[in-house]
Design a protein around this motif. Sequence first.
Motif, PDB file in Angstrom:
ATOM      1  N   UNK A 182       3.054  -7.957  -8.164  1.00 42.96           N
ATOM      2  CA  UNK A 182       2.724  -6.864  -7.098  1.00 42.96           C
ATOM      3  C   UNK A 182       1.515  -6.479  -7.460  1.00 42.96           C
ATOM      4  N   UNK A 183       0.935  -6.397  -6.291  1.00 44.46           N
ATOM      5  CA  UNK A 183      -0.452  -5.549  -6.157  1.00 44.46           C
ATOM      6  C   UNK A 183      -0.140  -4.055  -5.034  1.00 44.46           C
ATOM      7  N   UNK A 184      -0.605  -3.195  -6.114  1.00 38.77           N
ATOM      8  CA  UNK A 184       0.123  -1.857  -5.369  1.00 38.77           C
ATOM      9  C   UNK A 184      -1.236  -0.764  -5.371  1.00 38.77           C
ATOM     10  N   UNK A 185      -1.622  -0.504  -4.021  1.00 36.21           N
ATOM     11  CA  UNK A 185      -2.715   0.379  -4.087  1.00 36.21           C
ATOM     12  C   UNK A 185      -2.712   1.347  -2.946  1.00 36.21           C
ATOM     13  N   UNK A 186      -3.601   2.426  -2.986  1.00 30.40           N
ATOM     14  CA  UNK A 186      -3.853   3.440  -2.074  1.00 30.40           C
ATOM     15  C   UNK A 186      -4.416   3.074  -0.798  1.00 30.40           C
ATOM     16  N   UNK A 199       7.264  10.308  -0.175  1.00 29.37           N
ATOM     17  CA  UNK A 199       7.582   9.835  -1.409  1.00 29.37           C
ATOM     18  C   UNK A 199       8.952   8.839  -1.369  1.00 29.37           C
ATOM     19  N   UNK A 200       9.722   9.227  -0.761  1.00 26.90           N
ATOM     20  CA  UNK A 200      10.978   8.398  -0.526  1.00 26.90           C
ATOM     21  C   UNK A 200      10.764   7.303   0.203  1.00 26.90           C
ATOM     22  N   UNK A 201       9.882   7.123   1.151  1.00 22.99           N
ATOM     23  CA  UNK A 201       9.390   6.062   2.039  1.00 22.99           C
ATOM     24  C   UNK A 201       8.409   5.093   0.954  1.00 22.99           C
ATOM     25  N   UNK A 202       7.651   5.559   0.049  1.00 23.43           N
ATOM     26  CA  UNK A 202       6.953   4.744  -0.600  1.00 23.43           C
ATOM     27  C   UNK A 202       7.725   3.937  -1.841  1.00 23.43           C
ATOM     28  N   UNK A 203       8.664   4.945  -2.235  1.00 23.48           N
ATOM     29  CA  UNK A 203       9.799   4.185  -3.166  1.00 23.48           C
ATOM     30  C   UNK A 203      10.621   3.220  -2.595  1.00 23.48           C
ATOM     31  N   UNK A 204      10.900   3.444  -1.371  1.00 18.94           N
ATOM     32  CA  UNK A 204      12.006   2.691  -0.839  1.00 18.94           C
ATOM     33  C   UNK A 204      11.009   1.093  -0.508  1.00 18.94           C
ATOM     34  N   UNK A 205       9.809   1.049  -0.472  1.00 18.82           N
ATOM     35  CA  UNK A 205       8.781   0.005  -0.308  1.00 18.82           C
ATOM     36  C   UNK A 205       9.043  -0.650  -1.604  1.00 18.82           C
ATOM     37  N   UNK A 206       9.070  -0.085  -2.739  1.00 17.75           N
ATOM     38  CA  UNK A 206       8.919  -0.701  -3.955  1.00 17.75           C
ATOM     39  C   UNK A 206      10.372  -1.356  -4.416  1.00 17.75           C
ATOM     40  N   UNK A 251      -0.014  11.856  -2.745  1.00 16.31           N
ATOM     41  CA  UNK A 251      -0.495  10.457  -3.112  1.00 16.31           C
ATOM     42  C   UNK A 251      -0.285  10.281  -4.740  1.00 16.31           C
ATOM     43  N   UNK A 252      -0.583  11.206  -5.333  1.00 17.22           N
ATOM     44  CA  UNK A 252      -0.705  10.972  -6.901  1.00 17.22           C
ATOM     45  C   UNK A 252       0.859  10.826  -7.354  1.00 17.22           C
ATOM     46  N   UNK A 253       1.684  11.724  -6.783  1.00 16.17           N
ATOM     47  CA  UNK A 253       3.013  11.497  -6.833  1.00 16.17           C
ATOM     48  C   UNK A 253       3.634  10.318  -6.715  1.00 16.17           C
ATOM     49  N   UNK A 254       3.048   9.608  -5.498  1.00 14.27           N
ATOM     50  CA  UNK A 254       3.685   8.370  -5.070  1.00 14.27           C
ATOM     51  C   UNK A 254       3.118   7.476  -6.185  1.00 14.27           C
ATOM     52  N   UNK A 255       2.070   7.397  -6.673  1.00 12.34           N
ATOM     53  CA  UNK A 255       1.596   6.428  -7.662  1.00 12.34           C
ATOM     54  C   UNK A 255       2.286   6.584  -9.011  1.00 12.34           C
ATOM     55  N   UNK A 256       2.500   7.648  -9.418  1.00 14.89           N
ATOM     56  CA  UNK A 256       3.287   7.781 -10.683  1.00 14.89           C
ATOM     57  C   UNK A 256       4.631   7.240 -10.581  1.00 14.89           C
ATOM     58  N   UNK A 257       5.410   7.770  -9.443  1.00 13.51           N
ATOM     59  CA  UNK A 257       6.881   7.362  -9.468  1.00 13.51           C
ATOM     60  C   UNK A 257       6.940   5.880  -9.174  1.00 13.51           C
ATOM     61  N   UNK A 258       6.045   5.153  -8.372  1.00 14.94           N
ATOM     62  CA  UNK A 258       6.034   3.994  -7.912  1.00 14.94           C
ATOM     63  C   UNK A 258       5.902   3.125  -9.326  1.00 14.94           C
ATOM     64  N   UNK A 259       4.692   3.664  -9.927  1.00 13.91           N
ATOM     65  CA  UNK A 259       4.383   3.009 -11.306  1.00 13.91           C
ATOM     66  C   UNK A 259       5.533   2.831 -12.340  1.00 13.91           C
ATOM     67  N   UNK A 295       0.632  -1.139  -0.075  1.00 11.90           N
ATOM     68  CA  UNK A 295      -0.178  -0.070  -0.056  1.00 11.90           C
ATOM     69  C   UNK A 295       0.939   1.166  -0.035  1.00 11.90           C
ATOM     70  N   UNK A 296       0.225   2.466  -0.678  1.00 12.55           N
ATOM     71  CA  UNK A 296       1.028   3.538  -0.537  1.00 12.55           C
ATOM     72  C   UNK A 296       0.054   4.398   0.117  1.00 12.55           C
ATOM     73  N   UNK A 297       0.644   5.898   0.300  1.00 12.90           N
ATOM     74  CA  UNK A 297      -0.170   7.016   1.066  1.00 12.90           C
ATOM     75  C   UNK A 297      -0.496   6.402   2.516  1.00 12.90           C
ATOM     76  N   UNK A 298       0.330   5.786   3.086  1.00 16.77           N
ATOM     77  CA  UNK A 298       0.218   5.427   4.570  1.00 16.77           C
ATOM     78  C   UNK A 298       0.417   6.695   5.045  1.00 16.77           C
ATOM     79  N   UNK A 299      -0.176   6.372   6.776  1.00  9.79           N
ATOM     80  CA  UNK A 299       0.086   7.792   7.488  1.00  9.79           C
ATOM     81  C   UNK A 299       1.464   8.274   7.697  1.00  9.79           C
ATOM     82  N   UNK A 300       1.641   9.506   7.534  1.00  9.78           N
ATOM     83  CA  UNK A 300       2.873  10.015   7.481  1.00  9.78           C
ATOM     84  C   UNK A 300       3.939   9.652   6.545  1.00  9.78           C
TER      85      UNK A 300
END
Length: 435
Positions: free
Chosen positions: A202-206, A184-191, A228-236, A176-181
Motif C-alpha cells: 500500500x502507498x498511503x499519502x496526504x 476520520x471514519x471515511x479515511x479508515x473505511x478506505x483502509x 489530517x494528523x489523526x488520520x495519518x496516525x490511525x490509518x498507520x 490518499x487521505x485528507x481528501x476534500x471534506x
Amino acid sequence: MIDREQEPRAAFPALPPLSLYLHIPWCARKCPYCDFNSHNAPQVLPQDDYVDALLHDLDQDLPLAQGRPLASIFFGGGTPSLFAPDRIARILDGVAARLSVPAGIEVTLETNPGTVEHGPFVDYRRAGVNRISFGVQSFDDTALQRIGRIHDAAQAERAVKQAQDAGIDNLNLDLMYALPQQTLAGALADIDKALALRTPHLSHYQLTLEPNTAFAANPPPLPDDDLASDMQDECQARIAAAGLAQYEVSAYARPGSECTHNLNYWQFGDYLGIGAGAHGKISSIAESREPEAGEQSGDAVAVPATGYRLPATGFQVWRRWKVRTPRGYLELAASPRRIGGDDRIADAQLPFEFMLNALRLNEGFALARFSETTGLPAAVIQARLDAAIARGWLEIGDNRIRASAFGRRFLNDVIAAFLPERGREPRSHGGPPHD
C-alpha cells in the motif's frame, strides 16, 4: 555504533544500481491535484510513434548505463495502462535488446482502474509486467468525484481482482487521505476496503495542494492539520495491525514485497529517465572532474563548512531531464535536443540530495552508503549528523542512521539541515512518481 574514527578521504566507489523509468505522459483526464507531467489524451493516441520515440531516446542514453544490468523497470505517467499490452511488450523487448535485463526483475505498470478495458492483465503479464500499481486514491465514490477521478469504487475492486485472476500477485494500491471534506471514519473505511483486497503493498499519502494545479488555483475544503494528523496516525495503526510494515514515509508492505524500484530511488541509486519530461539520475567516475564555479581545472575542491578538500578527479552525480511536451518529445526524441537539461549536482548539494531520499526510509542508511553513492567522505556530514543526533532528530542503531520518531514529525526540517546554506530553498529536479 557508527565508526567515526576513520580518516576522512574521498571515496571512489563502484557505480550504484541502475533502474529504468519510462514515462507515458497521457491520461484519460488530468486530475485537479496532479502536478506530474501528464496531459489529456488525444482521441487517437500515437502509441506506435511514441514507442519509437522511447526507443530512440533510450538508444542515445545507453552510454549512461555503463554496462550495468537493470535492477527494475517502472512505467509511470500519466496513465501507462492507456497503452495496449502489445505496445508495452514492444517497449520491453526493445529494452531487453539494448540493456542487460536479469530474469525476474520487478517490472511495474501504473494503472488507472478506469482504463483497464484497454488491455486484459493476462496480456500485460505476458508482455513482461509482473507488478501493477493501481491509482485507487479512495473507495468512496463521492470522494473520487471530488478529486476528479474517472473510476468508481466498484471499478477499482474489479480491476484489482482481474489482475489477481491474471496471475499478477505483486500489487500496490495508491490511497490518499485528507481528501476534500473527508472524515476520520471515511479515511479508515478506505483502509479497511484496501486491506480486504489483500494486496501485498500500500502507498498511503496526504493530498497536498501543489503549485500550478487546478486545486491550487481553486482550493477545495480540506481537513485541518489536526484531523489530517489523526488520520495519518490511525490509518498507520490499522495498516500495521494487518501485517503491512511501514518501510518508508508513505509505503507499507508485507515482508519481501517492498518496491524494488522506489527503494533504489530512496537509497540514492541511479536511474535512466526515458520519455517526455522524464528525469534521470546518473553517477559517473570521471578521469578529469569538471570544475565547479570559481574553480580552475586541476584544483583541489573545498567542500564548504567541512575544512575538507576533494581531488579534482572522481565521482560525479548528474541529473538529466527530457523535454516535457508530448509533441516536442515526439519531434525531438531521435536528436540531442530531446534533452531538456543536464545538471551536475554540486558536491555541496549532494548531502541534501542524499538525505532527501535516504531519510524517508524507516531503516535509514548505513554511513558507508552515503560515501558509495555520493563519492564524498562521511566527514563532510559528520558535524551536521552530530547536531541532528543531539537535537533528537536522528538516532543510531544497528550501524545505521535513521530519523527518530520525533524527527519523522519534522522530517523536512531534518533534511533541510543538510542544505549547503541554511535558509536556501532546495532545488527541485522533479523525481520519481508515487508508487
